[in-house]
Design an enzyme around this catalytic site. Structure first.
Site, short mmCIF file in Angstrom:
data_model
loop_
_atom_site.label_atom_id
_atom_site.label_comp_id
_atom_site.label_asym_id
_atom_site.label_seq_id
_atom_site.Cartn_x
_atom_site.Cartn_y
_atom_site.Cartn_z
N ARG A 175 0.86 -1.18 0.00
CA ARG A 175 0.00 0.00 0.00
C ARG A 175 0.90 1.23 0.00
O ARG A 175 1.92 1.25 0.68
CB ARG A 175 -0.89 0.03 1.26
CG ARG A 175 -2.07 -0.94 1.23
CD ARG A 175 -3.14 -0.53 0.21
NE ARG A 175 -4.28 -1.43 0.20
CZ ARG A 175 -4.40 -2.53 -0.56
NH1 ARG A 175 -3.42 -2.87 -1.38
NH2 ARG A 175 -5.49 -3.25 -0.51
N HIS A 203 -1.13 -0.50 -10.12
CA HIS A 203 -1.71 -1.43 -9.14
C HIS A 203 -2.13 -2.74 -9.82
O HIS A 203 -3.30 -3.15 -9.74
CB HIS A 203 -2.91 -0.80 -8.42
CG HIS A 203 -3.19 -1.45 -7.09
ND1 HIS A 203 -3.62 -0.75 -5.98
CD2 HIS A 203 -3.09 -2.74 -6.68
CE1 HIS A 203 -3.77 -1.59 -4.96
NE2 HIS A 203 -3.46 -2.81 -5.37
#
Lengths: 310, 310
Positions: A225, A273
């Protein structure tokens, strides 16, 4: 009867509907906001559900996250207190994560960052080979994903160590834990791979001060993250050359804003991502199996301990 | 007595001298052109020796190549007829070759070529994940290097097949051979990895016509010799988009000329012949062991069949 409410802005609803109605004959798959009679809906399958979703569904037994991360649920202001929160344990994600980590590690290990820059600059200049045994890789987080990544890298001969909050053994890896262990792991990591969950303890963990514990010329790979690796510190250690580069798949804000300094940084590689995309087949199979077990009052894997944050 | 004449413009003479005199106590290590009494010199350790080298050394029993390739010797106009020509069988080269091949395969498999271009263009755009089992990799050449590369890729779950001139089995790989087999292998290779020796049969092998047998959007990785993959054909199939890209470590002329069209081609990645650098330790150990065996009139590995070319 089993009725599932579905919401995701980024997954393939048709594919999940087809798979789940095949695996759970007779189940009702309802796409938000068309949820029919809310009293019938006892499961939710979601990624970043909108405000209003949970209050409309008062009878949820379990909320399945369409991904390994559950921070999008645990920070949701309307998350119900009494439903189980369930993350995907491994829906084809570990091998993908390992592929990405392998690529990023080899990118630095084999000087592919330098050769790409040299090609652009019109240079032809070999760099000395380094044996994998002499290249130290550190992995932050040794869950299902971190362990798989560590084993794959160790199989190539890299000198791999891992760090976890509390002691954990993974065969073939040196392992560190706790605050002192983190300092020790950073000091021996030529390539640092971040695979931690985002929790109150890991948010902002890799400050500039921590990054300066890495050896001169180290590289960082973030597959977890964005908030674990604060931007100002990373840019500072890249600017003065303490770090050689960063390979980043995750960011504080996604998509990464068009004017973000990472975008055109010569020592930062970004991907949108995609390190471990949820594969519909394995994900639906895992959700279906868990629903069957819950309907039979049996325990299931992947239930999140809300206080721990993962 | 053992006396070794050494010539290489690109290797570390001091390191070879130190290792060989340690491993073969009493041996005399002589750097061209300071070879002392030529009648004493019975071994040569060379990479691209100059004209005049071989005629000056009439008593060579064996010529060791400082690399896996021996085309630089077999095309040498003064190569002696009666000396053994010996190539390094694996002086730490197979693992390096596997690392490079893994990196290049993952580069295309995980769309890293597209993500790098998108980053430069300011785009944020995920591409759908493909499972390794659905990605077909073809390897031309299944010698020590090709087999190692194939096994490593198969271990990651890729659908790997190999091709050799005559039938050969490598566990875990589908294998093709001969002219028909080559057509079949090309037709099923999303990523083609070239690991063939350069011989009269492989020179110019991958013509434009052959490259067009690859599936639309395939990629080529050349880790062998530039002359196996003629430039005009490669540029043609890249230009009309039949091939997606090429990752090249070897070239007809090295260093690659500054104005060569590969240099700034958006779909070609180049590295300066570094896929498998000869490591002094393993190379010297192999040469020393072979010299000991030859002195004892025992057979050694890596002797080149001159007619075959490798």
């Amino acid at each position: 009867m089993v009725a599932i409410a579905y919401f995701s802005a980024s997954d393939n609803a048709d594919a999940y509907q087809a798979e789940l109605t095949r695996l759970l004959p007779g189940c009702s798959f309802r796409r938000w906001p068309d949820i029919g009679d809310p009293a019938e809906v006892n499961y939710a399958l979601v990624w970043k559900p909108p405000i209003g979703f949970f209050p409309a569904l008062p009878h949820l037994k379990a909320v399945f996250s369409l991904g390994a991360g559950v921070d999008h649920l645990l920070t949701h202001p309307e998350l119900p207190n009494d439903a189980l929160i369930v993350r995907l344990v491994d829906a084809g994600m570990a091998p993908q994560m390992a592929e990405y980590a392998l690529y990023a590690a080899l990118h630095y290990h084999r000087d592919m960052d330098r050769y790409a820059a040299d090609q652009a600059a019109g240079l032809w200049q070999p760099y000395p080979a380094v044996a994998t045994a002499d290249r130290r890789i550190g992995i932050l987080g040794l869950g299902a994903l971190g362990s798989e990544v560590g084993s794959r890298l160790a199989a190539l001969g890299f000198d791999v160590a891992g760090w976890t909050r509390s002691p954990r053994d993974v065969p073939g890896l040196e392992s560190f834990h706790g605050a002192d262990g983190l300092e020790a792991l950073l000091a021996r990591s030529d390539i640092l791979i971040i695979l931690l969950p985002l929790t109150s303890e890991t948010r902002g963990l890799l400050t500039e001060e921590k990054l300066r514990r890495l050896p001169q010329g180290a590289a960082v790979v973030n597959l977890a993250r964005g908030a674990i690796l604060p931007e100002a510190g990373l840019l500072a250690v890249l600017k003065d050359g303490h770090l050689r580069g960063a390979f980043l798949d995750v960011f504080d804000t996604e998509p990464l804003p068009a004017d973000h300094p990472y975008r055109q940084h010569p020592n930062i590689r970004i991907t949108p991502h995609i390190a471990a995309q949820t594969l519909v087949g394995p994900a639906a199979a895992q959700v279906a199996a868990s629903i069957r077990r819950l309907e039979a009052n049996m325990p299931i894997p992947g239930v999140v301990a809300r206080q721990e944050g993962y």
